[in-house]
Design an enzyme around this catalytic site. Structure first.
Site, PDB file in Angstrom:
ATOM      1  N   ARG A   1     -58.684  -1.552  69.673  1.00 28.23           N
ATOM      2  CA  ARG A   1     -58.917  -2.976  69.911  1.00 28.23           C
ATOM      3  C   ARG A   1     -59.561  -3.155  71.291  1.00 28.23           C
ATOM      4  O   ARG A   1     -59.256  -2.431  72.230  1.00 28.23           O
ATOM      5  CB  ARG A   1     -57.597  -3.749  69.859  1.00 28.23           C
ATOM      6  CG  ARG A   1     -57.039  -3.923  68.454  1.00 28.23           C
ATOM      7  CD  ARG A   1     -55.773  -4.748  68.451  1.00 28.23           C
ATOM      8  NE  ARG A   1     -54.676  -4.081  69.115  1.00 28.23           N
ATOM      9  CZ  ARG A   1     -54.296  -4.278  70.365  1.00 28.23           C
ATOM     10  NH1 ARG A   1     -54.927  -5.169  71.124  1.00 28.23           N
ATOM     11  NH2 ARG A   1     -53.292  -3.621  70.883  1.00 28.23           N
TER      12      ARG A   1
ATOM     13  N   TYR B   1     -63.571  -1.289  63.954  1.00 29.13           N
ATOM     14  CA  TYR B   1     -62.285  -0.611  64.064  1.00 29.13           C
ATOM     15  C   TYR B   1     -61.081  -1.547  63.927  1.00 29.13           C
ATOM     16  O   TYR B   1     -61.013  -2.594  64.597  1.00 29.13           O
ATOM     17  CB  TYR B   1     -62.181   0.088  65.430  1.00 29.13           C
ATOM     18  CG  TYR B   1     -61.229   1.284  65.396  1.00 29.13           C
ATOM     19  CD1 TYR B   1     -61.690   2.536  65.024  1.00 29.13           C
ATOM     20  CD2 TYR B   1     -59.888   1.143  65.684  1.00 29.13           C
ATOM     21  CE1 TYR B   1     -60.838   3.624  64.945  1.00 29.13           C
ATOM     22  CE2 TYR B   1     -59.013   2.234  65.613  1.00 29.13           C
ATOM     23  CZ  TYR B   1     -59.509   3.470  65.241  1.00 29.13           C
ATOM     24  OH  TYR B   1     -58.658   4.555  65.175  1.00 29.13           O
TER      25      TYR B   1
ATOM     26  N   LYS C   1     -54.414  -8.771  63.213  1.00 32.81           N
ATOM     27  CA  LYS C   1     -54.131  -9.356  64.527  1.00 32.81           C
ATOM     28  C   LYS C   1     -54.749 -10.744  64.657  1.00 32.81           C
ATOM     29  O   LYS C   1     -54.155 -11.645  65.245  1.00 32.81           O
ATOM     30  CB  LYS C   1     -54.673  -8.445  65.630  1.00 32.81           C
ATOM     31  CG  LYS C   1     -54.120  -7.024  65.581  1.00 32.81           C
ATOM     32  CD  LYS C   1     -52.627  -7.017  65.699  1.00 32.81           C
ATOM     33  CE  LYS C   1     -52.095  -5.603  65.802  1.00 32.81           C
ATOM     34  NZ  LYS C   1     -50.632  -5.576  65.925  1.00 32.81           N
TER      35      LYS C   1
ATOM     36  N   HIS D   1     -45.183 -10.301  66.719  1.00 33.67           N
ATOM     37  CA  HIS D   1     -45.593  -8.892  66.652  1.00 33.67           C
ATOM     38  C   HIS D   1     -44.324  -8.058  66.483  1.00 33.67           C
ATOM     39  O   HIS D   1     -43.851  -7.427  67.427  1.00 33.67           O
ATOM     40  CB  HIS D   1     -46.323  -8.554  67.960  1.00 33.67           C
ATOM     41  CG  HIS D   1     -47.031  -7.237  67.953  1.00 33.67           C
ATOM     42  ND1 HIS D   1     -47.362  -6.565  69.110  1.00 33.67           N
ATOM     43  CD2 HIS D   1     -47.487  -6.463  66.936  1.00 33.67           C
ATOM     44  CE1 HIS D   1     -47.992  -5.451  68.810  1.00 33.67           C
ATOM     45  NE2 HIS D   1     -48.074  -5.361  67.504  1.00 33.67           N
TER      46      HIS D   1
ATOM     47  N   SER E   1     -47.962  -2.302  71.275  1.00 29.41           N
ATOM     48  CA  SER E   1     -48.640  -1.356  70.392  1.00 29.41           C
ATOM     49  C   SER E   1     -48.333   0.086  70.807  1.00 29.41           C
ATOM     50  O   SER E   1     -48.280   0.384  71.994  1.00 29.41           O
ATOM     51  CB  SER E   1     -50.148  -1.583  70.465  1.00 29.41           C
ATOM     52  OG  SER E   1     -50.424  -2.945  70.297  1.00 29.41           O
TER      53      SER E   1
ATOM     54  N   CYS F   1     -45.617   1.861  70.620  1.00 25.82           N
ATOM     55  CA  CYS F   1     -44.315   2.120  71.258  1.00 25.82           C
ATOM     56  C   CYS F   1     -43.243   2.417  70.214  1.00 25.82           C
ATOM     57  O   CYS F   1     -42.054   2.294  70.487  1.00 25.82           O
ATOM     58  CB  CYS F   1     -43.879   0.921  72.096  1.00 25.82           C
ATOM     59  SG  CYS F   1     -44.782   0.780  73.635  1.00 25.82           S
TER      60      CYS F   1
ATOM     61  N   ASP G   1     -45.170  -4.245  61.628  1.00 27.87           N
ATOM     62  CA  ASP G   1     -46.026  -4.769  62.702  1.00 27.87           C
ATOM     63  C   ASP G   1     -45.936  -6.271  62.921  1.00 27.87           C
ATOM     64  O   ASP G   1     -45.995  -6.716  64.059  1.00 27.87           O
ATOM     65  CB  ASP G   1     -47.483  -4.381  62.406  1.00 27.87           C
ATOM     66  CG  ASP G   1     -48.384  -4.498  63.638  1.00 27.87           C
ATOM     67  OD1 ASP G   1     -47.925  -4.134  64.732  1.00 27.87           O
ATOM     68  OD2 ASP G   1     -49.527  -4.953  63.507  1.00 27.87           O
TER      69      ASP G   1
ATOM     70  N   ARG H   1     -55.689   6.620  63.257  1.00 31.60           N
ATOM     71  CA  ARG H   1     -54.840   5.758  62.429  1.00 31.60           C
ATOM     72  C   ARG H   1     -54.788   6.202  60.984  1.00 31.60           C
ATOM     73  O   ARG H   1     -55.694   6.879  60.491  1.00 31.60           O
ATOM     74  CB  ARG H   1     -55.394   4.329  62.458  1.00 31.60           C
ATOM     75  CG  ARG H   1     -55.398   3.678  63.834  1.00 31.60           C
ATOM     76  CD  ARG H   1     -54.047   3.186  64.227  1.00 31.60           C
ATOM     77  NE  ARG H   1     -54.023   2.513  65.522  1.00 31.60           N
ATOM     78  CZ  ARG H   1     -53.235   1.482  65.811  1.00 31.60           C
ATOM     79  NH1 ARG H   1     -52.406   1.003  64.904  1.00 31.60           N
ATOM     80  NH2 ARG H   1     -53.246   0.960  67.019  1.00 31.60           N
TER      81      ARG H   1
HETATM   82  C1  OXD Z   1     -51.660  -2.675  67.436  1.00 31.14           C
HETATM   83  C2  OXD Z   1     -51.653  -2.342  66.008  1.00 31.14           C
HETATM   84  O1  OXD Z   1     -52.586  -2.295  68.157  1.00 31.14           O
HETATM   85  O2  OXD Z   1     -50.666  -2.651  65.339  1.00 31.14           O
HETATM   86  O3  OXD Z   1     -50.693  -3.335  67.861  1.00 31.14           O
HETATM   87  O4  OXD Z   1     -52.633  -1.784  65.504  1.00 31.14           O
HETATM   88 MN    MN Z   2     -49.316  -3.939  66.397  1.00 32.91          MN
END
Ligand code: OXD
Ligand code: MN
Length: 595
Positions: free
Chosen positions: A70, A211, A220, A240, A262, A264, A287, A379
């Site tokens: 991102r 991406y 998002k 989130h 993100s 974590c 998520d 990913r």
């Molecule tokens: C993020 C995702 O970047 O979930 O938070 O992809």
């Molecule tokens: Mn996320």
């Protein structure tokens, strides 16, 4: 090249976009498997998709090295007044931004097909679900949207002639001239990438990136940035957060929603296998959570997505066996390494690395090479239904009642393994001040400490001061039915730099303590930063952790915490008069408790 749709707004919008972007062709997506296969066959033919011999119906993609995460610096919340976007968002005046982007969009789909992707976030037809339509010139996006959202003609049936939807316009920003050969991952250079949101008219415009969150606009952009602003207006929450169900040996169910920045470990926690006997964990989402107050006054959560877009590196049969089992077939991998026998590989997947792979840039890689075989933000996109521990209620339109909220981040020092908020307002203070060391999910430096309130810094679609107030308001509405709030840190390190807590399946021990607190089975110990487990209450039977490490893990060092106060003050000062006074009071109370 004309396509017909019944919905008037959609029909007008398709025409307008086609005129601006000038695609060679327009294709209306129906969400079928046949369509997915057709898109993949195009991607195979163009050399973008690499079929994986070891995993049926699974493909590897390699992105352009400039398009790997991102792009928060290029992400905008474009409201009429800058103040509405607030200090945590990039802002450009909507008229100016649209002018800039219109000139980029002009002719940007030449040589390509424009795909119209009707999708639902949340079960189709559910009262909580929202309908979006993404227009994109990327067949890779179509395939990912098939997995991550509910794409299909039924969405159009529900829209009817006059139904409303959120328009999400996406272009990779790479038109093809007559006869020009395409590249493996077309995209625009970083300085012309824009991920723009117009929350006042619920509109998304994304340009230049293919991406993840930049391009799969249901995730998002819609389900967090636009949804958070709609939720504020309508009195619900878009967060989130992962959602999980924990069941005790007695059969009691607890529903937990947890917000971590993100990369974590949300996916790992969401699919955890508890290491404590008799406890069971099921996943509802990894998520995003949309939550509304139900008829009984409790807060109910649904997962608006239908797939996982998870970080691959670090995922293994040790760290997350349920994710690994979700990846056996029908998966899209992006920026993983390719093994010689036709499988994917990434750092941390196996104890021993393969003797040779092709790395994410398409180059030969052998152990000891100076760079990683897989990109750190590589990913997997996998259907949620393939997760062996997916909860049977994961598509229940009514959602599940949340008992516990968890906030946290990646902190090598200061923050103990777990603490409980002293009150709702204190919990909101914990969320509002949450800090974490940065990861590779965003383009930028890794390992710096940043305040990431509620793990929403990159995802809140309006002024974050108002967002804090919204949390306080929701607590007022929920009253005694509000979930209890906890704060965790799985990542604390000893002075010699080693993780103090084993994490993963042992995190269930921390969740168990939270459940015992909900049921008032155990008391807690006061500390200046919140309530801590009393000695012996955290179940650590069967794990090898020394008393000394346990002490360090749970310690609250007043001097270390006092040193945080100026940073919190600084952080709060960003919000000026939009900072709720109730949070200032929490800060004063914390200072007073620290003495
Ligand atoms: C993020 C995702 O970047 O979930 O938070 O992809
Ligand atoms: Mn996320």
């Amino acid at each position: 090249m004309d396509i017909t749709v019944k919905n008037r707004k959609l029909s007008g919008w398709i025409k307008e976009v086609a005129e601006m972007c000038q695609p060679d062709d327009i294709y209306l997506c129906d969400g079928t498997k046949k369509e997915y296969d057709l898109m993949m066959s195009k991607l195979l033919a163009s050399g973008s998709a690499i079929p994986l011999k070891k995993r049926p119906n699974s493909y590897l993609f390699r992105s352009d090295p400039s398009d790997v995460a991102r792009v928060e610096d290029r992400t905008y919340i474009s409201t009429v007044s800058k103040d509405e976007a607030g200090p945590t968002n990039n802002w450009i005046d909507p008229a100016e931004l649209k002018k800039t982007m219109r000139s980029l969009y002009k002719g940007c789909m030449k040589g390509r097909t424009m795909y119209v992707i009707p999708f639902s976030m949340g079960p189709i037809g559910s009262p909580i679900a929202k309908i979006g339509v993404e227009i994109s010139d990327s067949p890779y996006v179509v395939c990912n949207m098939h997995i991550m959202t509910r794409v299909g003609s039924r969405v159009l049936d529900i829209l009817g002639e006059d139904g409303d939807f959120i328009p999400c316009l996406h272009s990779i920003g790479a038109p093809l001239a007559e006869g020009q050969k395409d590249v493996q991952w077309p995209c625009a250079p970083i300085e012309s990438k824009y991920i723009s949101h117009f929350p006042e008219e619920s509109l998304i415009w994304s340009y230049g990136s293919g991406y993840g969150g930049n391009a799969l606009l249901g995730k998002k952009c819609l389900a967090l940035r636009i949804a958070s602003s709609v939720a504020k207006r309508e009195g619900w929450m878009a967060e989130h957060m992962l959602i999980l169900r924990l069941t005790s040996p007695e059969g009691k169910q607890y529903h937990i929603a947890a917000a971590f920045p993100s990369a974590c470990g949300k996916t790992n926690l969401a699919m955890m296998r508890p290491s404590i006997e008799g406890w069971k964990c099921e996943c509802l989402g990894d998520d995003i959570a949309w939550m509304k107050i139900g008829p009984d006054g409790r807060l109910y959560a649904i997962n608006p997505e239908s797939g996982f877009f998870g970080v691959a590196p670090g995922t293994s049969y040790n760290t997350n066996p349920m994710a690994m089992d979700s990846l056996k077939e029908n998966v899209i991998f992006t920026n993983c390494a390719l093994t010689d026998d036709g499988d994917v590989w990434w750092e941390g997947m196996t104890d021993d690395s393969p003797a040779h792979t092709i790395d994410w840039k398409g180059k030969d890689w052998t152990p000891g090479s100076p760079s990683d075989a897989a990109h750190p933000n590589a990913r997997f996109t996998a259907p949620a239904s393939q997760c062996p521990v997916i909860c049977k209620d994961w598509e229940n339109p009514a959602g599940v009642p949340i008992d516990i909220f968890i906030f946290g981040g990646r902190r090598s020092n200061a923050v103990p393994l777990v603490s409980e908020a002293l009150s709702w307002d204190h919990g909101v203070f914990l969320g509002a001040t949450a800090a974490s060391e940065t990861t590779s999910a965003n383009i930028g430096a890794v390992g710096n400490l940043r305040r990431d309130p509620f793990a929403m810094k990159p995802f809140c679609g309006y002024n974050m001061g108002d967002y804090f107030q919204h949390w306080l308001n929701m607590g007022d509405k929920l009253g005694s039915k509000a979930p209890k709030i906890f704060y965790v840190n799985w990542f604390r390190k000893s002075s010699d730099g080693k993780f103090l807590w084993p994490g993963f399946s042992d995190n269930s021990r921390v969740l168990k303590w939270m459940c015992e607190r909900i049921d008032a089975k155990v008391e807690a110990k006061e500390s200046p930063i919140g309530l801590l487990p009393k000695d012996g209450d955290l179940d650590i039977k069967g794990i090898n952790i020394s008393a000394e490490n346990m002490k360090e893990l749970m310690s609250v060092d007043k001097a270390e915490w006092k040193a945080e106060i100026p940073d919190i003050e600084n952080h709060f000062s960003l919000f000026g008069s939009r900072l709720p006074e109730r949070l200032n009071k929490q800060l004063k109370d914390l200072s007073a408790r620290l003495g």
